[in-house]
Design a protein around this motif. Structure first.
Motif, PDB file in Angstrom:
ATOM      1  N   ILE A  53       4.988  14.009 -27.642  1.00 22.01           N
ATOM      2  CA  ILE A  53       4.537  14.091 -29.028  1.00 22.01           C
ATOM      3  C   ILE A  53       4.130  15.499 -29.425  1.00 22.01           C
ATOM      4  O   ILE A  53       3.944  15.781 -30.606  1.00 22.01           O
ATOM      5  CB  ILE A  53       3.358  13.129 -29.286  1.00 22.01           C
ATOM      6  N   ASP A  54       4.010  16.413 -28.462  1.00 22.12           N
ATOM      7  CA  ASP A  54       3.546  17.772 -28.738  1.00 22.12           C
ATOM      8  C   ASP A  54       4.635  18.762 -28.338  1.00 22.12           C
ATOM      9  O   ASP A  54       5.095  18.756 -27.185  1.00 22.12           O
ATOM     10  CB  ASP A  54       2.255  18.051 -27.963  1.00 22.12           C
ATOM     11  N   GLU A  55       5.039  19.601 -29.278  1.00 23.09           N
ATOM     12  CA  GLU A  55       6.154  20.515 -29.018  1.00 23.09           C
ATOM     13  C   GLU A  55       5.840  21.543 -27.936  1.00 23.09           C
ATOM     14  O   GLU A  55       6.719  21.917 -27.154  1.00 23.09           O
ATOM     15  CB  GLU A  55       6.565  21.231 -30.309  1.00 23.09           C
ATOM     16  N   ARG A  56       4.615  22.031 -27.891  1.00 21.74           N
ATOM     17  CA  ARG A  56       4.299  23.026 -26.861  1.00 21.74           C
ATOM     18  C   ARG A  56       4.422  22.401 -25.477  1.00 21.74           C
ATOM     19  O   ARG A  56       5.009  22.995 -24.565  1.00 21.74           O
ATOM     20  CB  ARG A  56       2.902  23.611 -27.054  1.00 21.74           C
ATOM     21  N   ASN A  85       5.840  26.272 -32.071  1.00 16.31           N
ATOM     22  CA  ASN A  85       5.139  25.821 -30.868  1.00 16.31           C
ATOM     23  C   ASN A  85       5.977  25.944 -29.613  1.00 16.31           C
ATOM     24  O   ASN A  85       5.448  25.831 -28.501  1.00 16.31           O
ATOM     25  CB  ASN A  85       4.669  24.375 -31.044  1.00 16.31           C
ATOM     26  N   LEU A  86       7.270  26.178 -29.753  1.00 17.92           N
ATOM     27  CA  LEU A  86       8.127  26.407 -28.592  1.00 17.92           C
ATOM     28  C   LEU A  86       8.098  27.859 -28.134  1.00 17.92           C
ATOM     29  O   LEU A  86       8.631  28.177 -27.061  1.00 17.92           O
ATOM     30  CB  LEU A  86       9.585  26.017 -28.915  1.00 17.92           C
ATOM     31  N   ALA A  87       7.495  28.750 -28.925  1.00 21.04           N
ATOM     32  CA  ALA A  87       7.563  30.180 -28.624  1.00 21.04           C
ATOM     33  C   ALA A  87       6.972  30.552 -27.265  1.00 21.04           C
ATOM     34  O   ALA A  87       7.561  31.367 -26.543  1.00 21.04           O
ATOM     35  CB  ALA A  87       6.891  30.976 -29.744  1.00 21.04           C
ATOM     36  N   PRO A  88       5.799  30.026 -26.855  1.00 21.51           N
ATOM     37  CA  PRO A  88       5.278  30.419 -25.536  1.00 21.51           C
ATOM     38  C   PRO A  88       6.234  30.082 -24.395  1.00 21.51           C
ATOM     39  O   PRO A  88       6.419  30.888 -23.477  1.00 21.51           O
ATOM     40  CB  PRO A  88       3.963  29.644 -25.437  1.00 21.51           C
ATOM     41  N   ALA A  89       6.846  28.909 -24.436  1.00 20.91           N
ATOM     42  CA  ALA A  89       7.791  28.537 -23.382  1.00 20.91           C
ATOM     43  C   ALA A  89       9.039  29.412 -23.434  1.00 20.91           C
ATOM     44  O   ALA A  89       9.611  29.762 -22.399  1.00 20.91           O
ATOM     45  CB  ALA A  89       8.165  27.060 -23.500  1.00 20.91           C
ATOM     46  N   ALA A  90       9.473  29.781 -24.650  1.00 20.81           N
ATOM     47  CA  ALA A  90      10.636  30.661 -24.779  1.00 20.81           C
ATOM     48  C   ALA A  90      10.360  32.015 -24.147  1.00 20.81           C
ATOM     49  O   ALA A  90      11.222  32.592 -23.469  1.00 20.81           O
ATOM     50  CB  ALA A  90      11.012  30.827 -26.252  1.00 20.81           C
ATOM     51  N   LEU A  91       9.152  32.554 -24.358  1.00 23.24           N
ATOM     52  CA  LEU A  91       8.800  33.833 -23.750  1.00 23.24           C
ATOM     53  C   LEU A  91       8.799  33.743 -22.225  1.00 23.24           C
ATOM     54  O   LEU A  91       9.311  34.640 -21.539  1.00 23.24           O
ATOM     55  CB  LEU A  91       7.421  34.284 -24.242  1.00 23.24           C
ATOM     56  N   LEU A 125      12.695  33.007 -34.963  1.00 21.05           N
ATOM     57  CA  LEU A 125      11.311  32.594 -34.752  1.00 21.05           C
ATOM     58  C   LEU A 125      10.956  32.507 -33.270  1.00 21.05           C
ATOM     59  O   LEU A 125       9.807  32.724 -32.888  1.00 21.05           O
ATOM     60  CB  LEU A 125      11.066  31.237 -35.417  1.00 21.05           C
ATOM     61  N   LEU A 126      11.933  32.217 -32.426  1.00 20.50           N
ATOM     62  CA  LEU A 126      11.684  32.149 -30.984  1.00 20.50           C
ATOM     63  C   LEU A 126      11.990  33.510 -30.368  1.00 20.50           C
ATOM     64  O   LEU A 126      13.147  33.962 -30.379  1.00 20.50           O
ATOM     65  CB  LEU A 126      12.544  31.064 -30.330  1.00 20.50           C
ATOM     66  N   PRO A 127      10.984  34.173 -29.811  1.00 15.76           N
ATOM     67  CA  PRO A 127      11.174  35.542 -29.337  1.00 15.76           C
ATOM     68  C   PRO A 127      12.115  35.621 -28.149  1.00 15.76           C
ATOM     69  O   PRO A 127      12.129  34.747 -27.275  1.00 15.76           O
ATOM     70  CB  PRO A 127       9.748  35.974 -28.939  1.00 15.76           C
ATOM     71  N   ARG A 128      12.934  36.668 -28.141  1.00 15.14           N
ATOM     72  CA  ARG A 128      13.824  37.019 -27.036  1.00 15.14           C
ATOM     73  C   ARG A 128      14.884  35.960 -26.751  1.00 15.14           C
ATOM     74  O   ARG A 128      15.459  35.926 -25.665  1.00 15.14           O
ATOM     75  CB  ARG A 128      13.025  37.297 -25.763  1.00 15.14           C
TER      76      ARG A 128
END
Length: 530
Positions: A53-56, A85-91, A125-128
């Motif tokens: 239920i949470d994207e992160r 909210n996916l950005a930390p995992a993408a990094l 929006l998603l880095p790198r």
């Protein structure tokens, strides 16, 4: 069939063709076409679907699955802040070169820039991440080849227009994953035995670092998640050894992977009188923050006899220091976080997986983990790309799911890290659950900061409010809310007993330790000598 349904099925088929066998879904309205297509693939046995239920948490679950399996894993979410909210995992995927694919739903192009609900500029929006913006049409080219070759995050931003639900069933066609062509192995460069050398193996170094050290007869200073900390050349308690006179004799360091755990290693690599050779240069971590005199992806050792006296001095000093560390900690009476790490390290075997969290737990494991024989060493993994506390519970669950029934999985983490991703324990009744023991070292706050400059006496008046951050959370009650079995232990013996009898499924073993004496204990450990 609507254009959106057709597009979603094309995307999911491309994921399957690229070797995706695990997918994580964070539900929403706009990504409904993807949701139905992923469920159809799951029911056809083409992949395994995990819903969160949470994207992160979903992003880090996918990261853990990709890290352990080595295969590309997809995570899908709806539009707007869900994507952010996916950005930390993408990094983390970027810095670890993990094959992680975000498949995000978007409004059609005509609604961008119009203040439409849940609409923002998602491209970029998603880095790198490598980005592809897809819209429905007669022929949509989803780049299977690019997905196969991905070494890091890929972002498929998919524009869906209404209607968003299918009117018929779909079964994906059978597919055989096409692995990327293997890279050619270059001719090895020759590394002279010459200077007094140590091998430093950081995160992700792999067995090549161990094999080189064994071939050359050099001491191996290997971090837990290096994939090299095993065998007769791995030196225990090396971090403390680097504060002794023996370290002053080092003339050359061969470095592999991403060493990040200790300032003594950083100081060694930064010394002007030490040559640094890079065993496996990698653009994730280039340029190095220390001067490198030479680098190549493959090395072999030159002719000549190994300096066994040099190796034996390091091994003997390491064994002596490790024994002194254990004696010092036993004398404390209360169980220490260092001892918790040692017990956890001793509980895993050759078929097991150990996931270790950031901050003190991974450093305590580095200090206490006795290098096992190669044939008895467990795999140790961690989120060391950026070494953040984000998503560690979810990453550990993903790693355990990918590890499967090959052996047990234990995760070691601190209380703040656990609380930061407590939502990772929220699993629906139909979701796959691994056998995973989460060992949480609870000192009621952030003890890592007590070891740094801000933990000194000059800042004692502000430390608890700014850095110690006591939380007083009842972890047993928190676990009860998600029906997660919880055990609280108060001693080394109780911890050993708890780890010897896992309950099955996901369980939490909480170990309460002191925080007020952490700085003083670590200072005494640093001052030990062989």
């Amino acid at each position: 069939m609507s254009d959106s349904t057709q597009l979603a099925r094309q995307v999911v088929q491309a994921l399957l063709d690229a070797g995706v066998r695990e997918a994580v879904l964070a539900p929403g309205s706009r990504n409904a076409p993807l949701s139905f297509a992923l469920l159809a693939a799951d029911r056809a046995g083409a992949l395994r679907l995990h819903t969160r239920i949470d994207e992160r948490s979903a992003g880090f679950l996918a990261l853990g699955l990709a890290r352990t399996s080595g295969r590309p894993v997809a995570v899908s979410c709806t539009s707007g802040t869900a994507v952010a909210n996916l950005a930390p995992a993408a990094l983390e995927a970027h810095h670890e070169h993990l094959p992680w694919i975000a498949v995000t739903a978007d409004r059609p192009l005509r609604l961008r820039g119009t203040s439409a609900n849940q609409t923002t500029e998602q491209v970029g929006l998603l880095p790198r991440a490598e980005v592809l913006d897809l819209a429905a049409g007669d022929e949509v080219d989803v780049p299977v080849g690019a997905l196969l070759a991905a070494r890091g995050p890929v972002h498929l931003n998919v524009q869906f227009d209404e209607p968003l639900t299918p009117v018929d069933d779909w079964v994906p066609r059978p597919t055989t994953a096409r692995p990327p062509a293997p890279a050619s192995t270059p001719e090895p460069k020759v590394l002279a035995r010459g200077p007094r050398t140590v091998v430093v193996a950081g995160d992700g170094a792999g067995p090549a670092a161990r094999l080189l050290a064994e071939q050359a007869g050099w001491p191996l200073l290997a971090e837990p998640s290096s994939g090299a900390r095993a065998g007769s050349h791995a030196v225990p308690a090396y971090r403390v050894l680097l504060g002794t006179e023996l370290a002053a004799e080092v003339e050359r360091v061969v470095v592999a992977g991403h060493p990040t755990l200790s300032r003594p290693v950083a100081r060694l690599l930064g010394r002007e009188d030490v040559e640094v050779v890079d065993l496996a240069p990698d653009d994730r971590w280039q340029p190095r923050p220390f001067p490198v005199v030479d680098s190549a992806p493959v090395w072999r050792v030159g002719d000549g006899a190994p300096d066994l006296e040099w190796l034996d001095r390091w091994r003997e000093a390491g064994r002596s220091l490790a024994a002194r560390v254990r004696a010092l900690l036993r004398a404390e009476g209360d169980v220490t976080p260092h001892e918790v790490a040692g017990v956890v390290a001793g509980a895993v075997g050759a078929r097991d997986l150990l996931f270790v969290g950031p901050s003190n737990p991974v450093r305590d494991l580095d200090l206490m983990m006795t290098p096992p024989p190669v044939d008895r060493s467990a795999r140790v993994v961690a989120n060391r790309g950026l070494a953040g506390i984000d998503g560690v519970v979810s990453s550990a669950i993903g790693a355990a799911l990918a590890h499967g029934a090959e052996g047990r999985t234990i995760a070691l983490m601190g209380d703040v890290t656990f609380l930061h991703d407590q939502g990772g324990l929220v699993l629906g009744p139909h979701e796959p659950r691994p056998n995973l023991t989460l060992v949480v070292v609870n000192d009621d706050g952030g003890s890592i900061f007590s070891l740094l400059e801000q933990g000194g006496a000059d800042h004692a008046h502000a430390f608890e409010r700014l850095f110690g951050t006591p939380h007083g959370v009842d972890l047993a009650a928190l676990c009860a809310a998600t029906r997660t079995p919880h055990w609280r232990v108060e001693s080394v013996a109780e911890l050993e007993h708890a780890l010897s009898q896992p309950a099955g499924g996901i369980e939490v073993v909480e170990v309460r330790v002191r925080r007020d004496n952490r700085r003083e204990i670590d200072e005494r450990v640093r001052n030990l000598r062989p």
